[in-house]
Scaffold this motif. Structure first.
Motif, PDB file in Angstrom:
ATOM      1  N   THR A 183       0.844  -1.190   0.000  1.00 17.09           N
ATOM      2  CA  THR A 183       0.000   0.000   0.000  1.00 17.09           C
ATOM      3  C   THR A 183       0.883   1.245   0.000  1.00 17.09           C
ATOM      4  OG1 THR A 183      -0.099   0.000   2.415  1.00 17.09           O
ATOM      5  CG2 THR A 183      -1.848  -1.175   1.234  1.00 17.09           C
ATOM      6  N   LYS A 184       0.336   2.285  -0.543  1.00 18.11           N
ATOM      7  CA  LYS A 184       1.052   3.561  -0.590  1.00 18.11           C
ATOM      8  C   LYS A 184       0.029   4.687  -0.524  1.00 18.11           C
ATOM      9  CE  LYS A 184       2.818   4.940  -4.453  1.00 18.11           C
ATOM     10  NZ  LYS A 184       3.704   5.081  -5.631  1.00 18.11           N
ATOM     11  N   LYS A 185       0.173   5.531   0.466  1.00 14.16           N
ATOM     12  CA  LYS A 185      -0.745   6.654   0.592  1.00 14.16           C
ATOM     13  C   LYS A 185      -0.532   7.621  -0.565  1.00 14.16           C
ATOM     14  CE  LYS A 185      -1.182   6.510   5.626  1.00 14.16           C
ATOM     15  NZ  LYS A 185      -1.053   7.254   6.886  1.00 14.16           N
ATOM     16  N   GLY A 186      -1.611   7.845  -1.285  1.00 18.20           N
ATOM     17  CA  GLY A 186      -1.522   8.740  -2.427  1.00 18.20           C
ATOM     18  C   GLY A 186      -2.888   9.092  -2.941  1.00 18.20           C
ATOM     19  N   GLU A 187      -2.907   9.690  -4.127  1.00 19.29           N
ATOM     20  CA  GLU A 187      -4.178  10.116  -4.697  1.00 19.29           C
ATOM     21  C   GLU A 187      -5.049   8.932  -5.065  1.00 19.29           C
ATOM     22  OE1 GLU A 187      -3.306  12.623  -7.961  1.00 19.29           O
ATOM     23  OE2 GLU A 187      -2.366  14.204  -6.760  1.00 19.29           O
ATOM     24  N   ALA A 188      -4.420   7.819  -5.446  1.00 19.51           N
ATOM     25  CA  ALA A 188      -5.212   6.667  -5.886  1.00 19.51           C
ATOM     26  C   ALA A 188      -6.092   6.135  -4.770  1.00 19.51           C
ATOM     27  CB  ALA A 188      -4.302   5.560  -6.406  1.00 19.51           C
ATOM     28  N   THR A 189      -5.616   6.206  -3.542  1.00 16.34           N
ATOM     29  CA  THR A 189      -6.388   5.697  -2.406  1.00 16.34           C
ATOM     30  C   THR A 189      -6.831   6.820  -1.485  1.00 16.34           C
ATOM     31  OG1 THR A 189      -4.326   5.315  -1.194  1.00 16.34           O
ATOM     32  CG2 THR A 189      -5.208   3.472  -2.456  1.00 16.34           C
ATOM     33  N   TRP A 190      -6.752   8.056  -1.956  1.00 10.72           N
ATOM     34  CA  TRP A 190      -7.236   9.210  -1.216  1.00 10.72           C
ATOM     35  C   TRP A 190      -6.579   9.331   0.158  1.00 10.72           C
ATOM     36  CZ3 TRP A 190      -9.807  12.204  -4.460  1.00 10.72           C
ATOM     37  CH2 TRP A 190     -10.467  11.600  -5.547  1.00 10.72           C
ATOM     38  N   GLY A 191      -5.282   9.070   0.176  1.00 10.38           N
ATOM     39  CA  GLY A 191      -4.514   9.255   1.400  1.00 10.38           C
ATOM     40  C   GLY A 191      -4.690   8.173   2.435  1.00 10.38           C
ATOM     41  N   THR A 192      -5.309   7.061   2.070  1.00  7.75           N
ATOM     42  CA  THR A 192      -5.500   5.959   3.008  1.00  7.75           C
ATOM     43  C   THR A 192      -4.477   4.860   2.725  1.00  7.75           C
ATOM     44  OG1 THR A 192      -7.089   4.803   1.582  1.00  7.75           O
ATOM     45  CG2 THR A 192      -7.952   6.483   3.101  1.00  7.75           C
ATOM     46  N   ASP A 193      -4.428   3.879   3.632  1.00  9.39           N
ATOM     47  CA  ASP A 193      -3.534   2.728   3.464  1.00  9.39           C
ATOM     48  C   ASP A 193      -4.228   1.563   2.759  1.00  9.39           C
ATOM     49  OD1 ASP A 193      -1.347   3.931   4.623  1.00  9.39           O
ATOM     50  OD2 ASP A 193      -1.951   3.349   6.649  1.00  9.39           O
ATOM     51  N   ASN A 194      -5.345   1.817   2.130  1.00  9.41           N
ATOM     52  CA  ASN A 194      -6.073   0.745   1.451  1.00  9.41           C
ATOM     53  C   ASN A 194      -5.285   0.262   0.237  1.00  9.41           C
ATOM     54  OD1 ASN A 194      -8.124   1.117   3.294  1.00  9.41           O
ATOM     55  ND2 ASN A 194      -9.284   2.491   1.963  1.00  9.41           N
ATOM     56  N   THR A 195      -5.431  -1.018  -0.038  1.00 14.07           N
ATOM     57  CA  THR A 195      -4.790  -1.569  -1.221  1.00 14.07           C
ATOM     58  C   THR A 195      -5.623  -1.259  -2.459  1.00 14.07           C
ATOM     59  OG1 THR A 195      -4.141  -3.610  -2.328  1.00 14.07           O
ATOM     60  CG2 THR A 195      -5.886  -3.789  -0.714  1.00 14.07           C
ATOM     61  N   LYS A 196      -4.952  -0.847  -3.501  1.00 12.52           N
ATOM     62  CA  LYS A 196      -5.644  -0.542  -4.752  1.00 12.52           C
ATOM     63  C   LYS A 196      -6.040  -1.804  -5.501  1.00 12.52           C
ATOM     64  CE  LYS A 196      -7.059   2.676  -7.629  1.00 12.52           C
ATOM     65  NZ  LYS A 196      -8.077   3.664  -7.234  1.00 12.52           N
ATOM     66  N   VAL A 197      -5.340  -2.896  -5.240  1.00 12.28           N
ATOM     67  CA  VAL A 197      -5.611  -4.138  -5.972  1.00 12.28           C
ATOM     68  C   VAL A 197      -6.999  -4.660  -5.638  1.00 12.28           C
ATOM     69  CG1 VAL A 197      -4.826  -6.498  -6.385  1.00 12.28           C
ATOM     70  CG2 VAL A 197      -3.163  -4.673  -6.017  1.00 12.28           C
ATOM     71  N   GLY A 198      -7.412  -4.581  -4.362  1.00 14.46           N
ATOM     72  CA  GLY A 198      -8.748  -5.053  -4.006  1.00 14.46           C
ATOM     73  C   GLY A 198      -9.836  -4.312  -4.758  1.00 14.46           C
ATOM     74  N   GLU A 199      -9.685  -3.007  -4.894  1.00 18.32           N
ATOM     75  CA  GLU A 199     -10.668  -2.217  -5.640  1.00 18.32           C
ATOM     76  C   GLU A 199     -10.700  -2.629  -7.112  1.00 18.32           C
ATOM     77  OE1 GLU A 199     -11.186   2.374  -7.237  1.00 18.32           O
ATOM     78  OE2 GLU A 199      -9.748   1.916  -5.649  1.00 18.32           O
ATOM     79  N   MET A 200      -9.515  -2.810  -7.716  1.00 13.90           N
ATOM     80  CA  MET A 200      -9.466  -3.119  -9.150  1.00 13.90           C
ATOM     81  C   MET A 200      -9.972  -4.536  -9.432  1.00 13.90           C
ATOM     82  SD  MET A 200      -8.584  -0.233 -10.056  1.00 13.90           S
ATOM     83  CE  MET A 200      -8.721  -0.619 -11.779  1.00 13.90           C
ATOM     84  N   ILE A 201      -9.754  -5.456  -8.498  1.00 16.92           N
ATOM     85  CA  ILE A 201     -10.298  -6.806  -8.697  1.00 16.92           C
ATOM     86  C   ILE A 201     -11.820  -6.767  -8.676  1.00 16.92           C
ATOM     87  CG2 ILE A 201     -10.491  -9.089  -7.634  1.00 16.92           C
ATOM     88  CD1 ILE A 201      -7.611  -8.876  -6.778  1.00 16.92           C
ATOM     89  N   ALA A 202     -12.388  -6.007  -7.758  1.00 11.61           N
ATOM     90  CA  ALA A 202     -13.846  -5.889  -7.703  1.00 11.61           C
ATOM     91  C   ALA A 202     -14.396  -5.282  -8.987  1.00 11.61           C
ATOM     92  CB  ALA A 202     -14.245  -5.051  -6.502  1.00 11.61           C
ATOM     93  N   LYS A 203     -13.717  -4.293  -9.525  1.00 13.79           N
ATOM     94  CA  LYS A 203     -14.186  -3.670 -10.761  1.00 13.79           C
ATOM     95  C   LYS A 203     -14.036  -4.612 -11.963  1.00 13.79           C
ATOM     96  CE  LYS A 203     -13.451   1.104  -9.304  1.00 13.79           C
ATOM     97  NZ  LYS A 203     -12.729   2.387  -9.527  1.00 13.79           N
ATOM     98  N   TYR A 204     -12.983  -5.430 -11.954  1.00 10.78           N
ATOM     99  CA  TYR A 204     -12.823  -6.392 -13.054  1.00 10.78           C
ATOM    100  C   TYR A 204     -13.917  -7.452 -13.009  1.00 10.78           C
ATOM    101  CZ  TYR A 204     -10.686  -9.842 -16.139  1.00 10.78           C
ATOM    102  OH  TYR A 204     -10.446 -10.732 -17.155  1.00 10.78           O
ATOM    103  N   VAL A 205     -14.271  -7.888 -11.798  1.00  9.46           N
ATOM    104  CA  VAL A 205     -15.372  -8.848 -11.675  1.00  9.46           C
ATOM    105  C   VAL A 205     -16.673  -8.219 -12.151  1.00  9.46           C
ATOM    106  CG1 VAL A 205     -16.722 -10.214 -10.037  1.00  9.46           C
ATOM    107  CG2 VAL A 205     -14.238 -10.112  -9.816  1.00  9.46           C
ATOM    108  N   ASP A 206     -16.882  -6.952 -11.810  1.00 10.53           N
ATOM    109  CA  ASP A 206     -18.070  -6.243 -12.277  1.00 10.53           C
ATOM    110  C   ASP A 206     -18.102  -6.175 -13.797  1.00 10.53           C
ATOM    111  OD1 ASP A 206     -20.419  -4.401 -11.909  1.00 10.53           O
ATOM    112  OD2 ASP A 206     -19.008  -2.998 -12.868  1.00 10.53           O
ATOM    113  N   GLN A 207     -16.949  -5.962 -14.408  1.00 11.61           N
ATOM    114  CA  GLN A 207     -16.862  -5.933 -15.868  1.00 11.61           C
ATOM    115  C   GLN A 207     -17.234  -7.278 -16.467  1.00 11.61           C
ATOM    116  OE1 GLN A 207     -13.004  -4.760 -17.283  1.00 11.61           O
ATOM    117  NE2 GLN A 207     -13.376  -5.541 -19.341  1.00 11.61           N
ATOM    118  N   LEU A 208     -16.764  -8.365 -15.866  1.00 14.34           N
ATOM    119  CA  LEU A 208     -17.082  -9.696 -16.376  1.00 14.34           C
ATOM    120  C   LEU A 208     -18.566 -10.005 -16.232  1.00 14.34           C
ATOM    121  CD1 LEU A 208     -14.113 -11.863 -14.999  1.00 14.34           C
ATOM    122  CD2 LEU A 208     -14.431 -11.035 -17.327  1.00 14.34           C
ATOM    123  N   LEU A 209     -19.138  -9.696 -15.066  1.00 15.79           N
ATOM    124  CA  LEU A 209     -20.528 -10.047 -14.812  1.00 15.79           C
ATOM    125  C   LEU A 209     -21.490  -9.156 -15.586  1.00 15.79           C
ATOM    126  CD1 LEU A 209     -20.341 -10.740 -10.978  1.00 15.79           C
ATOM    127  CD2 LEU A 209     -20.299 -12.390 -12.855  1.00 15.79           C
TER     128      LEU A 209
END
Length: 903
Positions: free
Chosen positions: A492-518
């Motif tokens: 994790t890296k605090k930055g604009e992508a995660t709005w200054g949080t320690d959240n992982t960006k990969v979890g968000e992108m995996i959810a969006k990819y699943v949404d794209q498939l479904l």
């Protein structure tokens, strides 16, 4: 005294008396006294044969021989053994001499004599008689010493001829008989001593001296000369062994002395090979042949080395002298060769040449029948110098990273196979894990996040193929691969992508990819990830990958993969990435929001795929993870049943006409299971407002105590619009519908201002701009913006696009409703971060309750273990939450860096 006796000699081949009288030899032809019985008989046989006429046939000789068995011959034999009639009493001592005198030859006389003696045939008037039989054997005058000396002279002459490389001048059969007679006479030991002495003298005088004159030549020349003398010596000893075979079998085998087959290499080894000036050159000559073969010199004689190996085996000096020297020269050569090669060549070139060198050396061992000990020691030596001592060079990060970047599967396979010769394949784990971490990190933190999951899936497929094919599913490397993949995917890296949080960006992108498939089904699967493709967008070597893809397509051209199977394969691959995630709360939050949009707007491509993904998540994370998601599906089903009940009630009303009123569909959602949505004010059209109020009365009549909170931002509708080219049915959001209804009754050339739209719709200015942009600036434009630009300004005006056309009758324009805004994304990240803080505080309180008192470091580690399933917390965040709990009087500090729970 006994009277002198006469010895009667009988001819073994008797003849009639007349012929006997004719064939009696004269006095001058008497047989000598020293003649043996065999020679006597042989002489008589020759005489009989010589007396026959020359023209006498074999049949005639046979007939004459048969005459000897006639009655006349029997009578002649009786006459020959007849004795003179002498009174037994003539002998004073009563001894009957069978050799003196002749008994009565007449049978009648013998019968009369027997009758006079009585029934017993014994003279009763005389006493017992003594019979004396004289020995007929005559003493010979054979001289054994002279015979032995003559045999020895013949053998010495034959050995001289053999040593001079001659084969004529003697009879092997006569010499063999002579050796046999000598051995039978007890002269075997003396005979072997003379033979050994003569052979040793020949080897020393004729062979060694000639070879010593050539000892100053080069090693190969000396080896050739020694091999030539060895070949000559083996031929000579083969002839000698044939002559002295009886000595070898009857005497040497049972004695402690060496046999002739053992004497052959023993003499050559002791006299010639062990010579100080010949032994080193002979061995070095064989080693020089191998060195020349390694240098690929065309003049090297391969047969010469084979003969040299056979010589060392025959002389039994292979293991004592040749093998150590051969291994020593090989070690020196391999050490220098490998040191130069690792510097001059690239890693793939070195691996290829090393494998080729080892294969060549082993093939030489097989071709020339070197001992298994030599093969074993040679292979150990080669692997030690080419692999073990070059371990650092073979496992460097830079060359291995270059191979992995180029996806050089053949080179990676060869490298691992070379290292695995000494069980060093595990040494590739650190550089391989480092490459995986760096490559994955660059994907996770890259600027373009749209294809992050596609690249991660492609990288995962590549790494799995490399581990299975190139690294032979090495267990240690497999563990390193999983650990590295898990490490970078949770960075994790605090930055604009995660709005200054320690959240992982990969979890968000995996959810969006699943949404794209479904939402899109099999058509939304990228080409590089389909089941019939094996390429990777992260692999630069596309030419080699394309060949592999074409080969796979040729093999599977008749095997079609249906859409459901494709989607299931992709979901399984996504789930592989999901398993590596620590911060599953981020995935849960975004997946929940995307699922809500798909359910509310009926945008799922397959209901089976939706439930299949839900079942996978439940299996992976448990029922608690999917409890709210399952409730969302139940709410949709209950809302469908509720609408059926409402429409049935409408049809029962008096005056209701289907098709003239608004066809309203409402989804009743439980606020606890669904995401929270902000309330956006909007002016609803009058006819829609009446339909909404009517449904609300119906619902409250059935469910008392419930309050409906309308979320118009999630609504969508279908509108029938007339353009110049005909009617079209537009699928739009509720906000888009409100804006389009403002253009009813407006002339085609009449402009509607931005301020008018803002006032009439009652929407916030941000939503107005967003809605107008989707209607006038997107790919499908039912409205025309003046002036044309990508952004909406307060001074802009809008008109109906009368020239709007599309090949389909029903057109979806509400894509903007499915897209997530930056505000929504920020809100989700912040909410997840806050929830994780609450989870951290709850974990700290639970730990303190159970432990009562605990140290700081132990509390931090226990908190990380308790919250790792929802995401790894930074130590700074844990400290911050501890401070908050101290402020809230849940815990307090004690001396020594300890914390205690406040009940």
């Amino acid at each position: 005294m006994q009277p002198p006796s006469r010895t009667a000699k009988a001819d073994p081949k008797s003849s009639p008396p007349s012929e006997r009288k004719r064939k009696r030899p004269r006095a001058s032809e008497e047989t000598p006294r020293n003649q043996t019985v065999d020679s006597l008989f042989s002489g008589q046989q020759k005489q009989i044969g010589n007396d026959l006429p020359a023209s006498t046939s074999r049949k005639r000789v046979k007939s004459e021989t048969e005459q000897l068995s006639t009655p006349q011959s029997k009578l002649a034999r009786a006459a020959m053994y007849s004795f003179s009639s002498r009174s037994p009493a003539a002998n004073g001592n009563g001894v009957i001499d069978l050799t003196n005198g002749t008994p009565s030859s007449s049978p009648q006389a013998r019968r009369a004599s027997g009758a006079s003696k009585g029934r017993g045939g014994i003279n009763s008037h005389t006493g017992a008689k003594k019979l004396v039989v004289k020995n007929l054997k005559q003493n010979t005058g054979w001289n054994s010493k002279a015979y032995l000396e003559r045999i020895r002279e013949q053998l010495d002459a034959a050995l001289s001829i053999i040593f001079n490389q001659g084969q004529d001048g003697f009879s092997k059969e006569d010499l063999y008989r002579g050796v046999e007679n000598v051995c039978k006479q007890g002269g075997a030991s003396t005979l072997f001593s003379r033979l050994e002495s003569q052979c040793r003298q020949h080897v020393e005088r004729d062979m060694r001296d000639a070879l010593l004159e050539k000892a100053s030549a080069d090693n190969v020349t000396v080896l050739k000369a020694v091999l030539a003398e060895w070949a000559t010596w083996k031929e000579q000893m083969a002839t000698i062994r044939a002559i002295f075979f009886f000595l070898d079998r009857s005497y040497l085998l049972s004695s402690s002395k060496p046999t002739l087959s053992e004497l052959t290499p023993q003499l050559f080894r002791d006299v010639i090979f062990n010579a100080d000036s010949l032994k080193p050159k002979t061995i070095d000559g064989a080693c020089d042949l191998v060195a020349g073969d390694r240098m690929q010199q065309p003049e090297i004689d391969q047969d010469l080395f084979r003969q040299a190996v056979d010589l060392f085996h025959d002389l039994q000096v292979y293991g004592a002298f040749f093998e150590p020297q051969f291994l020593g020269t090989t070690q020196q050569y391999v050490s220098e060769w490998s040191d130069n090669l690792i510097v001059e060549k690239t890693l793939p070139q070195y691996v290829s040449l090393a494998e080729s060198f080892i294969a060549t050396e082993m093939a030489r061992c097989e071709e020339f029948a070197l001992d298994t000990s030599t093969r074993r020691e040679l292979l150990t030596l080669l692997e030690d110098h080419l692999v073990a001592r070059k371990e650092t060079d073979l496992t460097e990060y830079e060359p291995l990273a270059a191979l992995l970047d180029n996806n050089a599967m053949s080179d990676l396979t060869a490298l691992y196979a070379l290292l695995d010769r000494r069980r060093l394949g595990d040494k590739l784990r650190p550089p391989f894990a480092k490459w995986v971490d760096e490559t994955g990190t660059s994907i996770v933190f890259k600027q373009n996040e749209d294809d992050m999951v596609v690249q991660l899936l492609s990288l995962k497929r590549r790494l799995d193929a490399t581990w299975k094919s190139a690294f032979a599913q090495n267990e240690s490397i497999g563990h390193g691969l999983r650990e590295s993949f898990e490490a970078f995917i949770n960075k994790t890296k605090k930055g604009e992508a995660t709005w200054g949080t320690d959240n992982t960006k990969v979890g968000e992108m995996i959810a969006k990819y699943v949404d794209q498939l479904l939402r899109g089904g099999a058509k939304a699967i990228p080409e590089v990830l389909t089941a019939r493709r094996a390429s990777s967008i992260t692999a630069p070597n596309q030419a080699a990958l394309q060949k592999a893809v074409e080969a796979a397509e040729e093999n599977n051209e008749d095997q079609e993969v249906d859409e459901d199977a494709e989607i299931n394969i992709q979901l399984d691959q996504v789930l592989d990435l999901f398993r590596f995630l620590h911060g599953k709360a981020v995935f849960e939050a975004f997946y929940k929001k995307d699922l809500a949009r798909r359910l509310l707007m009926a945008r799922s491509a397959s209901a089976d795929a939706e439930r299949s993904m839900l079942a996978r998540l439940k299996t992976e994370c448990g029922a608690g993870f999917t409890q709210n998601l399952e409730q969302m599906f139940k709410d949709v089903e209950l809302a469908r049943e509720e609408m059926q009940s409402y429409k049935a009630r409408l049809e029962d009303r008096v005056g209701y006409e289907k098709g003239k009123n608004v066809d309203l569909n409402v989804n009743i959602l439980s606020s606890a299971a669904w995401p929270t949505y902000p309330h956006i004010p909007v002016v609803i059209p009058a006819n829609v407002k009446r339909a909404i109020d009517d449904f609300e009365l119906h619902y409250k009549s059935k469910h008392t105590g419930r309050k409906l909170d309308w979320k118009h931002a999630l609504a969508h509708c279908q509108m029938r619009v007339k353009f110049d080219k005909g009617y079209k049915e537009l699928v739009v959001s509720s906000f888009q519908a409100v804006v389009l209804l403002l253009f009813n009754g407006v002339k085609p050339d009449e402009h509607v201002t931005y301020s008018h739209i803002l006032t009439e719709t009652g929407l916030p200015e941000k939503e107005v701009k967003r809605t107008l942009q989707s209607l006038a600036c997107a790919k499908l434009r039912p409205l025309t913006k003046h002036p044309k630009s990508k952004d909406i300004a307060p001074t802009d005006t809008f008109t109906i696009n009368t020239t709007f056309d599309h090949p389909k009758f029903r057109i979806k324009i509400n894509q903007v409703q499915l897209k997530e805004t930056q505000e929504e994304n920020k809100e989700t990240h912040i909410r997840v971060a806050e929830d994780r803080n609450f989870e951290c505080q709850a974990a700290v309180v639970r730990i303190l309750k159970s432990r009562k008192t605990i140290g700081h470091q132990e509390l931090v580690s226990e908190t990380i273990k308790a919250t790792v399933s929802r995401g790894v917390l930074a130590v700074a965040d844990i400290k911050r939450n501890i401070e908050r709990l101290i402020e809230k009087d849940y815990m307090e500090r004690e001396e020594g860096g300890m914390y205690s729970y406040i009940a």
